[in-house]
Write a protein that holds these residues in place. Structure first.
Motif, mmCIF file in Angstrom:
data_model
loop_
_atom_site.group_PDB
_atom_site.id
_atom_site.type_symbol
_atom_site.label_atom_id
_atom_site.label_comp_id
_atom_site.label_asym_id
_atom_site.label_seq_id
_atom_site.Cartn_x
_atom_site.Cartn_y
_atom_site.Cartn_z
ATOM 1 N N TYR A 48 0.846 -1.194 0.000
ATOM 2 C CA TYR A 48 0.000 0.000 0.000
ATOM 3 C C TYR A 48 0.884 1.249 0.000
ATOM 4 C CZ TYR A 48 -3.543 -3.354 1.418
ATOM 5 O OH TYR A 48 -4.388 -4.423 1.458
ATOM 6 N N ARG A 49 0.361 2.314 -0.631
ATOM 7 C CA ARG A 49 1.084 3.594 -0.589
ATOM 8 C C ARG A 49 0.352 4.490 0.412
ATOM 9 N NH1 ARG A 49 0.650 7.750 -4.043
ATOM 10 N NH2 ARG A 49 -0.508 6.468 -5.500
ATOM 11 N N PRO A 50 0.987 4.759 1.572
ATOM 12 C CA PRO A 50 0.276 5.527 2.595
ATOM 13 C C PRO A 50 -0.081 6.929 2.096
ATOM 14 C CG PRO A 50 2.337 4.621 3.443
ATOM 15 C CD PRO A 50 2.339 4.386 1.980
ATOM 16 N N ASP A 51 -1.320 7.338 2.351
ATOM 17 C CA ASP A 51 -1.806 8.652 1.952
ATOM 18 C C ASP A 51 -1.704 9.575 3.173
ATOM 19 O OD1 ASP A 51 -3.578 10.397 0.103
ATOM 20 O OD2 ASP A 51 -4.603 10.401 2.055
ATOM 21 N N ARG A 52 -0.981 10.669 3.025
ATOM 22 C CA ARG A 52 -0.683 11.541 4.174
ATOM 23 C C ARG A 52 -1.955 12.115 4.817
ATOM 24 N NH1 ARG A 52 4.063 13.656 6.948
ATOM 25 N NH2 ARG A 52 3.009 14.680 8.653
ATOM 26 N N ALA A 53 -2.888 12.574 3.988
ATOM 27 C CA ALA A 53 -4.094 13.201 4.541
ATOM 28 C C ALA A 53 -4.912 12.178 5.334
ATOM 29 C CB ALA A 53 -4.924 13.796 3.415
ATOM 30 N N ARG A 54 -5.057 10.974 4.774
ATOM 31 C CA ARG A 54 -5.830 9.923 5.462
ATOM 32 C C ARG A 54 -5.104 9.484 6.741
ATOM 33 N NH1 ARG A 54 -9.961 6.686 5.299
ATOM 34 N NH2 ARG A 54 -9.696 4.561 6.047
ATOM 35 N N TYR A 55 -3.784 9.383 6.651
ATOM 36 C CA TYR A 55 -2.974 9.025 7.824
ATOM 37 C C TYR A 55 -3.228 10.025 8.956
ATOM 38 C CZ TYR A 55 1.379 8.819 10.596
ATOM 39 O OH TYR A 55 2.299 8.755 11.614
ATOM 40 N N GLU A 56 -3.165 11.311 8.647
ATOM 41 C CA GLU A 56 -3.310 12.335 9.695
ATOM 42 C C GLU A 56 -4.728 12.392 10.239
ATOM 43 O OE1 GLU A 56 -1.853 16.124 8.415
ATOM 44 O OE2 GLU A 56 0.202 15.344 8.308
ATOM 45 N N ALA A 57 -5.712 12.249 9.336
ATOM 46 C CA ALA A 57 -7.099 12.433 9.765
ATOM 47 C C ALA A 57 -7.691 11.169 10.374
ATOM 48 C CB ALA A 57 -7.955 12.879 8.579
ATOM 49 N N VAL A 58 -7.250 10.002 9.917
ATOM 50 C CA VAL A 58 -7.929 8.762 10.298
ATOM 51 C C VAL A 58 -7.001 7.735 10.962
ATOM 52 C CG1 VAL A 58 -9.338 6.830 9.461
ATOM 53 C CG2 VAL A 58 -9.565 9.074 8.376
ATOM 54 N N THR A 59 -6.001 7.264 10.228
ATOM 55 C CA THR A 59 -5.323 6.048 10.705
ATOM 56 C C THR A 59 -4.419 6.299 11.913
ATOM 57 O OG1 THR A 59 -3.617 6.288 8.999
ATOM 58 C CG2 THR A 59 -5.480 4.847 8.489
ATOM 59 N N PHE A 60 -3.649 7.386 11.878
ATOM 60 C CA PHE A 60 -2.761 7.659 13.027
ATOM 61 C C PHE A 60 -3.579 7.898 14.307
ATOM 62 C CE2 PHE A 60 -0.051 10.492 15.604
ATOM 63 C CZ PHE A 60 1.053 9.669 15.773
ATOM 64 N N PRO A 61 -4.609 8.796 14.278
ATOM 65 C CA PRO A 61 -5.422 8.962 15.495
ATOM 66 C C PRO A 61 -6.119 7.681 15.941
ATOM 67 C CG PRO A 61 -5.968 10.660 13.871
ATOM 68 C CD PRO A 61 -5.012 9.721 13.209
ATOM 69 N N GLU A 62 -6.560 6.849 14.981
ATOM 70 C CA GLU A 62 -7.239 5.597 15.355
ATOM 71 C C GLU A 62 -6.291 4.658 16.095
ATOM 72 O OE1 GLU A 62 -10.774 4.748 12.086
ATOM 73 O OE2 GLU A 62 -8.917 3.606 11.956
ATOM 74 N N VAL A 63 -5.075 4.562 15.608
ATOM 75 C CA VAL A 63 -4.113 3.660 16.255
ATOM 76 C C VAL A 63 -3.722 4.206 17.633
ATOM 77 C CG1 VAL A 63 -1.780 2.715 16.082
ATOM 78 C CG2 VAL A 63 -3.300 2.617 14.116
ATOM 79 N N LEU A 64 -3.558 5.536 17.742
ATOM 80 C CA LEU A 64 -3.274 6.128 19.059
ATOM 81 C C LEU A 64 -4.414 5.826 20.035
ATOM 82 C CD1 LEU A 64 -1.880 9.756 18.551
ATOM 83 C CD2 LEU A 64 -0.662 7.779 19.462
ATOM 84 N N ARG A 65 -5.662 5.954 19.555
ATOM 85 C CA ARG A 65 -6.826 5.700 20.417
ATOM 86 C C ARG A 65 -6.868 4.230 20.841
ATOM 87 N NH1 ARG A 65 -10.961 6.483 17.066
ATOM 88 N NH2 ARG A 65 -10.214 8.606 16.806
ATOM 89 N N ALA A 66 -6.600 3.335 19.899
ATOM 90 C CA ALA A 66 -6.593 1.896 20.234
ATOM 91 C C ALA A 66 -5.557 1.615 21.324
ATOM 92 C CB ALA A 66 -6.307 1.069 18.982
ATOM 93 N N ALA A 67 -4.400 2.254 21.218
ATOM 94 C CA ALA A 67 -3.354 2.045 22.239
ATOM 95 C C ALA A 67 -3.800 2.612 23.580
ATOM 96 C CB ALA A 67 -2.047 2.683 21.776
ATOM 97 N N ALA A 68 -4.427 3.787 23.560
ATOM 98 C CA ALA A 68 -4.886 4.411 24.815
ATOM 99 C C ALA A 68 -5.931 3.523 25.492
ATOM 100 C CB ALA A 68 -5.454 5.792 24.537
ATOM 101 N N GLU A 69 -6.670 2.774 24.680
ATOM 102 C CA GLU A 69 -7.732 1.899 25.218
ATOM 103 C C GLU A 69 -7.236 0.459 25.415
ATOM 104 O OE1 GLU A 69 -10.901 2.464 22.383
ATOM 105 O OE2 GLU A 69 -11.241 4.545 23.028
ATOM 106 N N HIS A 70 -5.922 0.257 25.334
ATOM 107 C CA HIS A 70 -5.286 -1.057 25.557
ATOM 108 C C HIS A 70 -5.706 -2.098 24.521
ATOM 109 C CE1 HIS A 70 -3.900 0.716 29.234
ATOM 110 N NE2 HIS A 70 -5.146 1.007 29.552
ATOM 111 N N ARG A 71 -6.215 -1.636 23.377
ATOM 112 C CA ARG A 71 -6.549 -2.556 22.287
ATOM 113 C C ARG A 71 -5.368 -2.706 21.337
ATOM 114 N NH1 ARG A 71 -9.755 -0.254 19.028
ATOM 115 N NH2 ARG A 71 -10.023 1.785 19.973
ATOM 116 N N ALA A 72 -4.278 -2.033 21.641
ATOM 117 C CA ALA A 72 -3.085 -2.074 20.785
ATOM 118 C C ALA A 72 -1.869 -1.623 21.589
ATOM 119 C CB ALA A 72 -3.277 -1.148 19.584
#
Ligand SMILES: CC(C)(COP(=O)(O)OP(=O)(O)OC[C@H]1O[C@@H](n2cnc3c(N)ncnc32)[C@H](O)[C@@H]1OP(=O)(O)O)[C@@H](O)C(=O)NCCC(=O)NCCS
Length: 153
Positions: A31-55
């Protein structure tokens, strides 16, 4: 080769977005990471999963420079009678490989799995099988995938 100075490993924070994206571009081959999607969606989602101990979402630093990251998703299972931690992403800055950073990140993931009571850590990989064998992983299954038509980049 290994270096005397161990990198520091800590949970990723919002301020690591740029550094992790730079590493991610090297890591992602299909996959070719898309910067806008990374900033708006994937990076915050992964941070949230970690904060909730799901990652577990970790970065390795040498001095003040982020030189590697690891992301592992914690999945509830029925078959294992508990959670499985799957290491999905692991990358070290190409010029800084071979100095123990990748191993340090994986050891931290293993420690966190132990502390969280996960039943196992799994890792789908083609490029680094021998690297993981050195860290006590054993081959267990063939990993198949079905890319959803029209999804992804
Ligand atoms: C795999 C990766 C994370 C290892 O990071 P690193 O910081 O170089 O790892 P270490 O320095 O802790 O390596 C420990 C040992 O494993 C070896 N090793 C590193 N990468 C390896 C690989 N892909 N295959 C086999 N052995 C490997 C190292 O040479 C080293 O051996 P040595 O102690 O005899 O020198 C890094 O090479 C990387 O980012 N690769 C591209 C992305 C990738 O393949 N990620 C893993 C797949 S999910």
């Amino acid at each position: 080769m290994s270096s005397a100075a161990e990198p520091t490993v800590r949970p990723a924070t919002r301020t690591d977005a740029n550094a992790v994206f730079r590493l991610l571009r090297d890591f992602a081959t299909t996959y070719r990471p898309d910067r806008a999607r990374y900033e708006a969606v994937t990076f915050p989602e992964v941070l949230r999963a970690a904060a909730e101990h799901r990652a577990e979402f970790l970065v390795a630093e040498r001095g003040t420079q982020v030189v590697g990251y690891a992301y592992a998703a914690r999945m509830p299972t029925l078959f294992a009678g508990g959670t499985v931690l799957e290491l999905l992403e692991l990358a070290v800055d190409a010029p800084l490989r071979g100095h123990g950073t990748g191993s340090r990140l994986v050891r931290e993931v293993q420690d966190r799995a132990r502390r969280a009571g996960d039943t196992e850590v799994t890792v789908p990989t083609r490029r680094a099988v021998d690297f993981y064998r050195r860290l006590d992983f054993t081959e267990t299954a063939t990993f198949l995938k079905w890319p959803v038509p029209g999804a992804g980049m």
